[in-house]
Scaffold this active site. Structure first.
Site, PDB file in Angstrom:
ATOM      1  N   ARG A   1       3.796   2.703   0.234  1.00 30.33           N
ATOM      2  CA  ARG A   1       3.145   3.884   0.832  1.00 30.33           C
ATOM      3  C   ARG A   1       2.640   4.880  -0.212  1.00 30.33           C
ATOM      4  O   ARG A   1       2.663   6.092   0.008  1.00 30.33           O
ATOM      5  CB  ARG A   1       4.104   4.617   1.786  1.00 30.33           C
ATOM      6  CG  ARG A   1       4.442   3.884   3.059  1.00 30.33           C
ATOM      7  CD  ARG A   1       3.215   3.667   3.928  1.00 30.33           C
ATOM      8  NE  ARG A   1       3.580   3.245   5.252  1.00 30.33           N
ATOM      9  CZ  ARG A   1       3.848   1.981   5.604  1.00 30.33           C
ATOM     10  NH1 ARG A   1       3.744   1.014   4.715  1.00 30.33           N
ATOM     11  NH2 ARG A   1       4.189   1.697   6.842  1.00 30.33           N
TER      12      ARG A   1
ATOM     13  N   SER B   1       4.974   6.894  11.562  1.00 28.97           N
ATOM     14  CA  SER B   1       6.213   7.225  10.845  1.00 28.97           C
ATOM     15  C   SER B   1       6.044   8.579  10.162  1.00 28.97           C
ATOM     16  O   SER B   1       5.103   8.765   9.398  1.00 28.97           O
ATOM     17  CB  SER B   1       6.499   6.188   9.759  1.00 28.97           C
ATOM     18  OG  SER B   1       6.613   4.913  10.304  1.00 28.97           O
TER      19      SER B   1
ATOM     20  N   GLU C   1       6.170  11.227   4.999  1.00 32.44           N
ATOM     21  CA  GLU C   1       5.027  10.359   4.725  1.00 32.44           C
ATOM     22  C   GLU C   1       3.731  11.080   5.100  1.00 32.44           C
ATOM     23  O   GLU C   1       2.671  10.830   4.529  1.00 32.44           O
ATOM     24  CB  GLU C   1       5.169   9.069   5.559  1.00 32.44           C
ATOM     25  CG  GLU C   1       4.242   7.979   5.141  1.00 32.44           C
ATOM     26  CD  GLU C   1       3.987   6.990   6.244  1.00 32.44           C
ATOM     27  OE1 GLU C   1       3.011   7.176   6.991  1.00 32.44           O
ATOM     28  OE2 GLU C   1       4.760   6.022   6.359  1.00 32.44           O
TER      29      GLU C   1
HETATM   30  N1  EPU Z   1      15.823   1.382  13.520  1.00 30.66           N
HETATM   31  C1  EPU Z   1      16.823   1.996  14.231  1.00 30.66           C
HETATM   32  N2  EPU Z   1      16.507   3.069  15.006  1.00 30.66           N
HETATM   33  C2  EPU Z   1      15.262   3.536  15.115  1.00 30.66           C
HETATM   34  C3  EPU Z   1      14.227   2.911  14.380  1.00 30.66           C
HETATM   35  C4  EPU Z   1      14.529   1.827  13.586  1.00 30.66           C
HETATM   36  O1  EPU Z   1      17.963   1.601  14.170  1.00 30.66           O
HETATM   37  O2  EPU Z   1      15.058   4.513  15.845  1.00 30.66           O
HETATM   38  C5  EPU Z   1      16.159   0.221  12.680  1.00 30.66           C
HETATM   39  C6  EPU Z   1      16.148  -1.068  13.468  1.00 30.66           C
HETATM   40  O3  EPU Z   1      17.239  -1.858  13.055  1.00 30.66           O
HETATM   41  C7  EPU Z   1      14.907  -1.794  13.016  1.00 30.66           C
HETATM   42  C8  EPU Z   1      14.724  -1.269  11.614  1.00 30.66           C
HETATM   43  O4  EPU Z   1      15.241   0.067  11.635  1.00 30.66           O
HETATM   44  O5  EPU Z   1      15.053  -3.166  13.058  1.00 30.66           O
HETATM   45  C9  EPU Z   1      13.277  -1.221  11.177  1.00 30.66           C
HETATM   46  O6  EPU Z   1      12.492  -0.608  12.192  1.00 30.66           O
HETATM   47  P1  EPU Z   1      10.961  -0.995  12.413  1.00 30.66           P
HETATM   48  O7  EPU Z   1      10.807  -2.467  12.458  1.00 30.66           O
HETATM   49  O8  EPU Z   1      10.420  -0.200  13.540  1.00 30.66           O
HETATM   50  O9  EPU Z   1      10.280  -0.553  11.048  1.00 30.66           O
HETATM   51  P2  EPU Z   1      10.415   0.783  10.215  1.00 30.66           P
HETATM   52  O10 EPU Z   1      10.960   0.415   8.891  1.00 30.66           O
HETATM   53  O11 EPU Z   1      11.099   1.851  10.964  1.00 30.66           O
HETATM   54  C10 EPU Z   1       8.078   0.495   9.087  1.00 30.66           C
HETATM   55  C11 EPU Z   1       6.821   1.280   8.871  1.00 30.66           C
HETATM   56  C12 EPU Z   1       5.972   1.279  10.143  1.00 30.66           C
HETATM   57  C13 EPU Z   1       5.649  -0.158  10.505  1.00 30.66           C
HETATM   58  C14 EPU Z   1       6.980  -0.918  10.703  1.00 30.66           C
HETATM   59  C15 EPU Z   1       6.771  -2.388  10.982  1.00 30.66           C
HETATM   60  C16 EPU Z   1       7.390   2.950   7.214  1.00 30.66           C
HETATM   61  C17 EPU Z   1       7.628   4.392   6.940  1.00 30.66           C
HETATM   62  N3  EPU Z   1       7.147   2.636   8.490  1.00 30.66           N
HETATM   63  O12 EPU Z   1       8.862   1.188  10.046  1.00 30.66           O
HETATM   64  O13 EPU Z   1       4.752   1.927   9.833  1.00 30.66           O
HETATM   65  O14 EPU Z   1       4.895  -0.230  11.698  1.00 30.66           O
HETATM   66  O15 EPU Z   1       7.767  -0.816   9.483  1.00 30.66           O
HETATM   67  O16 EPU Z   1       6.385  -3.042   9.811  1.00 30.66           O
HETATM   68  O17 EPU Z   1       7.413   2.135   6.286  1.00 30.66           O
HETATM   69  C18 EPU Z   1       3.665   4.042   9.839  1.00 30.66           C
HETATM   70  O18 EPU Z   1       3.646   3.972   8.610  1.00 30.66           O
HETATM   71  O19 EPU Z   1       3.149   5.019  10.443  1.00 30.66           O
HETATM   72  C19 EPU Z   1       4.309   2.989  10.604  1.00 30.66           C
HETATM   73  C20 EPU Z   1       4.444   3.056  11.924  1.00 30.66           C
END
Ligand code: EPU
Length: 336
Positions: A162, A236, A332
Site C-alpha cells: 500500500r 479499509s 490508509e
Molecule cells: N478479520 C476479522 N474481523 C474483521 C475483519 C477481518 O477477524 O472485522 C480477520 C479475518 O480472520 C479475515 C482476516 O482478518 O480472514 C483478513 O480479512 P480480509 O480477508 O477481509 O482482508 P483484510 O486484510 O482485512 C485486505 C485489504 C482489502 C482487501 C482484502 C482482500 C488492506 C488494508 N486491506 O483486507 O483492501 O480487499 O485484504 O484481499 O490491506 C482496501 O484497501 O480498501 C481494501 C478493502
C-alpha cells in the site's frame, strides 16, 4: 479549462462528507495540466482527486482540488505479452472488466476495488492475493514542480505494501495521467486466497475462467464491504500493521488466535480488522459514524457524519488497539 470557485465536495468523495474547495479544476485532457501549470496554481496548495475513494475531508480545502477525468483504454499484443494502457481518469473496475472481456489475465482478483486507474499505483492497490506492483509496467506522470511529463518504470515507483514513492518521498508532486499494465496470456489463475477458493467450491467451479474469478471476487466484496454508492466509506481505513515476529510471539501467548501472515524471517503482517474487532468496535455506532458490521477495518458514514467525527473515531480506534495490543495502526486513507 475552467477554474471553478467554492465547490461542494460531498459528491466528490466516497465518504460523502461535506467540505468546500476554494478552487476546483476538472482535467479532461492531459494537456490541460500544462495550462494549469502556467497559471501558477501548483505553487500553492492543491490536491489531486481520482474517484475520491481514499480521502477524508476533515475541513474545507483552502486550495485547488484537481479532478482527473481523462478517459481511454488501449492495448497491444506482442507474443504472449499484452500491454494495456489506460488513462488516469478511467474507473479501475471498468479497466478490470475490459481485460476480462478480452480474456487478458492478471487484474481479475482486483475487481471492484473503488477508485481510478490514476490512483492505482499511488497506494499500490491490492486484493485477494494480487497487487498493482505485480502487473504495472510503466506509469506516465505530470511533474507539478517542473511542468513536464515523465514515465516511471515499475522499479522506479518504489512499491511496497500500500505504498509507493508517490505516497512517500514524492508525496503530492506527480499527477498520474496514464498507466500501462503488462499482462501475459499464460498467467496462471490465482485462486489461493481462502475466500475465493471456498466460493468457487460452493459454485462447483473447478477450472475457473478469468470471468469466474472476477465474478467471485466481486461477490465476496459486495458481501463483506459496503457499497460506497449507498453507504459512505473509503474501503479499509487502516493498513494491516507489520510487526516484529518477537512481538507476535509474545502476543500469541495471550491471543493464540491472532490473525497473521508471515512477511519475512523477522516480520509478520497482522489483520487490523481482527485487532479492531477484538477491541469491541465491530458494528459499533458513534453518532453518525458506524464501524462496518462485516469488516471492522471499514469505517462508514450513516449519512451526516462530518470528516472531523470520522477522524475522531479513527483516533479512538488507534488508541484502543494500541492500549490492548501495543500495535500502532496507520491510516490508509488520506486525511485532509
Ligand atoms: N478479520 C476479522 N474481523 C474483521 C475483519 C477481518 O477477524 O472485522 C480477520 C479475518 O480472520 C479475515 C482476516 O482478518 O480472514 C483478513 O480479512 P480480509 O480477508 O477481509 O482482508 P483484510 O486484510 O482485512 C485486505 C485489504 C482489502 C482487501 C482484502 C482482500 C488492506 C488494508 N486491506 O483486507 O483492501 O480487499 O485484504 O484481499 O490491506 C482496501 O484497501 O480498501 C481494501 C478493502
Amino acid at each position: 479549462m475552467e477554474l471553478q470557485q467554492n465547490i461542494l465536495l460531498k459528491k466528490h468523495n466516497t465518504f460523502g462528507v461535506q467540505a468546500i474547495a476554494k478552487q476546483f479544476a476538472e482535467i479532461k485532457d492531459e494537456r490541460q495540466l500544462i495550462e494549469l501549470y502556467n497559471t501558477g496554481i501548483f505553487k500553492n496548495r492543491f490536491f489531486v482527486l481520482g474517484g475520491g475513494s481514499n480521502v477524508l475531508f476533515t475541513t474545507d480545502f483552502e486550495g485547488t482540488i484537481i479532478k482527473i477525468s481523462t478517459k481511454g483504454i488501449q492495448h497491444f499484443i506482442e507474443g504472449t505479452n499484452i500491454y494495456v494502457t489506460a488513462a488516469g481518469g478511467e474507473v479501475w473496475n471498468d479497466l478490470v472488466w475490459y481485460c476480462v472481456r478480452h480474456d487478458f489475465p492478471g487484474l481479475e482478483n482486483m475487481a471492484l476495488i473503488p477508485g481510478t486507474v490514476g490512483a492505482s499505483p499511488i497506494q499500490n492497490i491490492g486484493a485477494y492475493g494480487t497487487e498493482l506492483m505485480d502487473v504495472m509496467y510503466t506509469c506516465r506522470a505530470f511533474d507539478t514542480l517542473t511542468g513536464v511529463f515523465k514515465t516511471f518504470n515499475n522499479k522506479e515507483c518504489g512499491f511496497s505494501y500500500r505504498d509507493s514513492i508517490f505516497k512517500s518521498k514524492h508525496k503530492g508532486r506527480y499527477i498520474i495521467v496514464s498507466v500501462t499494465y503488462k499482462l501475459n496470456l499464460h498467467t496462471q489463475r490465482n485462486t489461493s486466497y481462502g475466500a475465493i477458493e471456498s466460493e468457487l467450491t460452493k459454485r462447483a467451479i473447478s477450472n475457473p475462467t478469468i470471468k469466474d474469478i472476477a465474478e467471485v471476487v466481486s461477490f465476496i466484496r459486495v458481501e463483506k464491504l459496503p457499497d460506497p454508492k449507498t453507504v459512505g466509506n473509503a474501503g479499509s481505513f487502516f493498513k494491516n500493521p507489520i510487526i516484529l515476529n518477537t512481538q507476535l510471539e509474545n502476543l500469541k501467548l495471550s491471543y493464540p488466535n491472532i490473525v497473521n501472515y508471515p512477511i519475512d524471517t523477522m516480520h509478520s503482517k497482522v489483520a487490523a480488522g481482527w485487532l479492531i474487532e477484538q477491541c469491541g468496535w465491530k458494528g459499533k455506532e458513534i453518532g453518525e459514524v458506524v464501524i462496518w458490521k462485516n469488516q471492522a477495518l471499514v469505517i462508514t458514514n450513516k449519512g451526516n457524519a462530518t470528516g472531523k467525527e470520522i477522524f475522531q473515531v479513527s483516533k479512538e480506534i488507534i488508541d484502543s488497539v494500541f492500549n490492548n495490543f501495543g500495535i500502532e495502526l496507520e491510516r490508509e486513507v488520506n486525511i485532509l
